[in-house]
Design an enzyme around this catalytic site. Structure first.
Site, PDB file in Angstrom:
ATOM      1  N   GLY B 209       5.217  -2.243  13.557  1.00  0.00           N
ATOM      2  CA  GLY B 209       6.531  -1.641  13.358  1.00  0.00           C
ATOM      3  C   GLY B 209       6.795  -1.380  11.889  1.00  0.00           C
ATOM      4  N   SER B 210       8.052  -1.457  11.506  1.00  0.00           N
ATOM      5  CA  SER B 210       8.449  -1.025  10.157  1.00  0.00           C
ATOM      6  C   SER B 210       7.914  -1.904   9.045  1.00  0.00           C
ATOM      7  CB  SER B 210       9.963  -0.957  10.065  1.00  0.00           C
ATOM      8  OG  SER B 210      10.429   0.046  10.945  1.00  0.00           O
ATOM      9  N   THR B 211       7.434  -3.131   9.360  1.00  0.00           N
ATOM     10  CA  THR B 211       6.840  -3.927   8.276  1.00  0.00           C
ATOM     11  C   THR B 211       5.648  -3.190   7.696  1.00  0.00           C
ATOM     12  OG1 THR B 211       5.543  -5.140   9.913  1.00  0.00           O
ATOM     13  CG2 THR B 211       7.538  -6.202   9.119  1.00  0.00           C
ATOM     14  N   PHE B 212       5.075  -2.254   8.496  1.00  0.00           N
ATOM     15  CA  PHE B 212       3.901  -1.522   8.033  1.00  0.00           C
ATOM     16  C   PHE B 212       4.274  -0.459   6.997  1.00  0.00           C
ATOM     17  CE2 PHE B 212      -0.146   0.791   8.609  1.00  0.00           C
ATOM     18  CZ  PHE B 212      -0.980  -0.298   8.502  1.00  0.00           C
ATOM     19  N   LYS B 213       5.586  -0.246   6.833  1.00  0.00           N
ATOM     20  CA  LYS B 213       6.018   0.687   5.784  1.00  0.00           C
ATOM     21  C   LYS B 213       5.628   0.165   4.406  1.00  0.00           C
ATOM     22  CE  LYS B 213       9.697   2.623   8.567  1.00  0.00           C
ATOM     23  NZ  LYS B 213      11.090   2.408   9.036  1.00  0.00           N
TER      24      LYS B 213
END
Lengths: 401, 467
Positions: B209-213
């Site tokens: 999810g957004s932690t991969f941003k």
């Protein structure tokens, strides 16, 4: 000194409580053994090393058995008693061993009868048919057959060696005429293989047979022929007996099937590994994890508790016995005595090598006894008689010179 | 040749053969002995089970210890997966498996010198047989904070590292089990649909999810595809061919710079950043970080799942920008991403065991800080760190803020086919000199900010200690 060690062994077997019955029985055995070793007539210069080492090995074996199973040790004591009685009684008889040559076909007949008995009454144990049971006593006739075969071979070869040696290897007629009966020996080995499925004993007989033939004739082609027969028989056995295949695979890699086929071999390896150089000490190891530890694998139990050094002591003792037997053979004036002593020494030496080599994983394991050490009445009796006969051959020479 | 010479040949043959036996005996019992004795099928090992070595935390706290009554695990379920179990019936797992040879009791017989001395009753004590002590990098306080935080949920996992060294300070997976009673509970645990025996921190594969941003921003900045001053327009949706990227709840963040897009976690903006980066450079940076390759770690860990190059269409690439589509990672991987930013672009080599100590005083040299890779420049790392600081100060990550400490972090709310979103949080602190990096995932509960960030906050607080 060897006698002292042997008696020490008898005494050691007292250590595990309630395992060997009354102490007086052991004292009686020790006295019997001492009597045997010292039973040399005054007018000969006997070499006491052979009986002394046999007694030592027997004593140490009993000590090991007592520690493994009181019941087995108890029975073994009875067999030691019987063996000592037999060698003492047969002493006079064995002094006339030269006359045994006249009975050479009696030994063959005896062997055939014993074979027949196994074939008819034999009990199958672990895929091999080796035992005859009479009441509560189990008997393994092959141990006696091996003596009979040596007696026959020595007598027969003593008469025909010259002719066989002179025969050209490619002369079918000359070879067939005198070697013909010798195929009885090969036949016997094969019979053991087929009917009893006892690879160890078949190998032992074949090797003894070829060794005697070689000493008698010095014909290398016969040795090569023997090796070929062995290779062929082994190949055939591997093809036809699944349990032989299994043994072979276990030998190649005991870790492949640790809880199945490889279990016993692996437990023996663990037992050896637990022993190290000096051993765990008497009674302090755990050899009872090995199935059949009292017979086939007693050497592993010994090595666990007395270490690699203890093992070397046994190997050394056996080697001395074999070398002494061969030295006696060399010192004999006549072919028959030479052949007889050689055959007996080789039998003992090869049997020891096969079983120790099997336990140590140098060879595939075959279920034969370690002379004097393993539990087993027939083995004990046969090997005591074997030593008594070699000893008699050796001392006869001393008496005549 | 004479007859006696033939007999002499046999005498020689026997001498050689028996010498061979003797050599084999010494080799088997003395040289090969130790390796044979250590085989797990050796029943003698069970007799020595009470001499199995201990596993301890960095401060000496016992994590696993053998007593005459059996093996006990003082931290119980908290650290069950990493420490593992040692059962005669079910074998070993975790560190108990990885260090089994060292922990296993030693047969005195396999050391001739010791054995010789023991013949005279000297130097032979229980301690001689005791297996080695395995000293881990676990910090019990951090571990306790992590496990307590996670165990409020049915399924969750987390891992905390020291980004300077790669030392694992805490590692936990929920649901857990009691390793001390594994013999009785194994069959129940193995059948449990919640998979309590699975170590989710190392073997759980989740969409990040957004932690991969964090990765997308780092790669795009490092490659020069964007700068901190780049601006992005988020109108609530972004069309790529027939595929439309939406933000969570479709709120439009409007025009934002990179920090704003990151702090507010705009999927639309990060889809555009990923497209600017391009598939080629995405894979180049994934390779630099070591994604999709087995991780060098004390314990076996699952390998991340990446999409194949051929399968990455613009719409897939856009989704990879915010950690969705065909991408699965472990919590360990996400903690390492955080730790890489924390340590200035150097990806530390993670490890769980500092040293193995034997009773005779010998020990392996202390494990030291190592590096797996340097995937991004240190300037890039500090730019991403600033993004993460802003996220906690004024973005979605505020629940992770700690008083008096600058925390850097990123939320993640990963949609998945199994139900509600997985809540993620990746963080480190203090931002200017990081000592703790953490990744937390809580399965199927919802927003990362709501569920995962408070746990990460707790772990950071415990790791930084009372200051």
């Amino acid at each position: 000194m060897a006698v002292a060690l042997g008696i020490g062994g008898f005494a050691l077997s007292l250590a595990p409580r309630n395992s060997v019955g009354p102490p007086w029985a052991l004292v009686l055995l020790a006295l019997g053994a001492l009597g045997w070793v010292l039973s040399a007539p005054r007018d000969t210069r006997r070499d006491e090393l052979l009986p002394a080492l046999s007694v030592m090995l027997t004593g140490l074996g009993l000590a090991m058995l007592a520690r493994l199973s009181g019941d087995l040790a108890h029975k073994q004591e009875a067999w030691i008693g019987i063996s000592l009685t037999l060698v003492l009684l047969s002493r006079r008889l064995f002094d006339h061993f030269r006359q045994f040559a006249a009975f050479k076909y009696v030994w063959v007949l005896g062997s055939i009868v014993l074979f027949a008995l196994i074939a008819i009454f034999g009990q199958e144990v672990n895929g091999a048919k080796l035992w005859i049971r009479i009441g509560s006593i189990q008997f393994e006739p092959v141990e006696i057959i091996k003596l009979f075969m040596v007696l026959f071979m020595a007598a027969y070869l003593a008469e025909t060696a010259d002719v066989i040696a002179a025969a050209k290897p490619w002369s079918v007629r000359a070879n067939a005429k005198y070697l013909g009966p010798l195929f009885l020996g090969w036949g016997a080995s094969m019979a053991i293989l087929v009917f009893e499925r006892d690879i160890g004993m078949a190998t032992l007989l074949l090797v003894t047979f070829v060794a005697m033939l070689y000493v008698a004739t010095r014909r290398v082609d016969l040795v090569l022929g023997g090796a070929a027969v062995f290779a062929l028989a082994a190949w055939w056995a591997v093809k036809h007996y699944p349990y032989v295949v299994a043994r072979f695979q276990v030998w190649q890699n005991p870790f492949a099937d640790p809880l199945g086929r490889g279990y016993q071999a692996l437990q023996a390896l663990f037992s050896l590994a637990a022993g190290g150089l000096f051993g765990t000490g008497y009674g302090l190891g755990h050899p009872y994890y090995i199935p059949a530890v009292g017979t086939d694998y007693i050497y592993a139990a010994w090595s666990e508790e007395f270490g690699a050094l203890g093992g070397l002591v046994l190997i050394g003792a056996f080697l001395v016995v074999v070398q002494r037997g061969l030295a006696i053979a060399q010192a004999q004036p006549d072919l028959y005595a030479k052949l007889l002593a050689t055959g007996l020494a080789v039998t003992l030496g090869v049997q020891t090598f096969i079983i120790i080599g099997g336990v140590l994983g140098l060879l595939p394991l075959t279920g034969i006894t370690l002379p004097f050490i393993s539990y087993g009445g027939s083995s004990l009796v046969a090997n005591f008689l074997l030593i008594a006969l070699v000893w008699a051959i050796g001392s006869e020479r001393a008496a005549s010179s | 040749m004479t007859l006696n010479a033939a007999i002499a040949r046999f005498a020689t043959l026997f001498a050689i053969a028996y010498l061979l036996l003797g050599a084999r005996q010494v080799w088997l019992q003395v040289v090969a002995g130790p390796a044979i004795a250590a085989d797990r099928h050796n029943p003698r090992l069970a007799l020595l089970a009470r001499f199995r070595g201990a596993i301890v935390a960095r401060d000496g706290t016992l994590l696993a210890v053998s007593t005459p009554k059996g093996r006990s695990y003082p931290l119980g379920a908290s650290l069950a997966h990493a420490v593992g179990y040692a059962s005669a019936t079910y074998g070993t797992s975790g560190l108990e498996a990885a260090f089994d040879a060292d922990l296993s009791p030693r047969l005195v017989a396999n050391d001739p010198v010791r054995q010789f001395r023991s013949l005279f009753g000297r130097g032979e004590t229980d301690a001689d047989q005791r297996g080695a002590t395995v000293v881990t990098t676990i910090d019990p306080r951090v571990q306790s904070a992590l496990y307590q935080g996670l165990s409020a949920f049915p399924r969750a996992a987390g891992i905390a590292l020291d980004p300077r060294t790669g030392e694992v300070l805490a590692i936990a997976s929920v649901p857990s089990f009691d390793p001390a009673t594994i013999d009785r509970s194994f069959s129940t645990l193995a059948r449990d649909p919640r998979s309590p025996l699975l170590d989710r921190a190392l073997d759980g594969l989740y969409p990040p999810g957004s932690t991969f941003k964090i990765f997308t921003a780092a790669a795009a900045l490092d490659a020069g595809a964007v700068t901190p001053d780049s601006t992005f327009e988020d109108t609530g949706g972004y069309q790529i061919g027939s595929f439309v990227v939406h933000d969570d709840e479709s709120e439009a963040t409007g025009e934002q710079d990179l920090a704003g897009a990151f702090a507010l976690s705009s999927n639309v903006d990060f889809a555009q950043i990923a497209l600017k980066l391009g598939a080629h450079r995405w894979f180049e940076y994934a390779g630099r970080w070591g994604f999709g390759r087995p991780l060098e770690f004390t314990l076996p860990a699952a390998v991340d799942h990446l999409p194949t190059r051929e399968s990455v269409t613009p719409s897939i690439l856009a989704q990879l920008g915010f950690g969705q589509a065909d991408l699965l990672v472990t919590p360990l991987r996400m903690a390492l991403i955080g730790a890489t930013i924390a340590s200035g672009g150097n990806e530390p080599r993670p490890y769980l065991v500092r040293a193995v100590r034997w009773n005779d005083g010998r020990q392996t040299p202390d494990a030291s800080a190592g590096s797996l890779a340097t995937p991004i420049a240190s300037e890039t790392a500090s730019e991403v760190r600033d993004l993460m600081v802003a996220c906690v100060e004024s973005g979605t990550g505020t629940p992770a803020a700690l008083p008096g400490v600058t925390v850097a972090g990123k939320t993640g709310t990963a949609t998945n086919p199994a139900g509600r979103s997985h809540a993620w949080f990746v963080a480190f602190a203090p931002a200017d000199a990081p000592r703790v990096a953490v990744a937390v995932v809580v399965e199927n509960v919802g927003y990362g900010a709501t569920y995962a960030a408070p746990i990460a906050r707790r772990v950071l607080a415990a790791g930084l200690g009372p200051t």
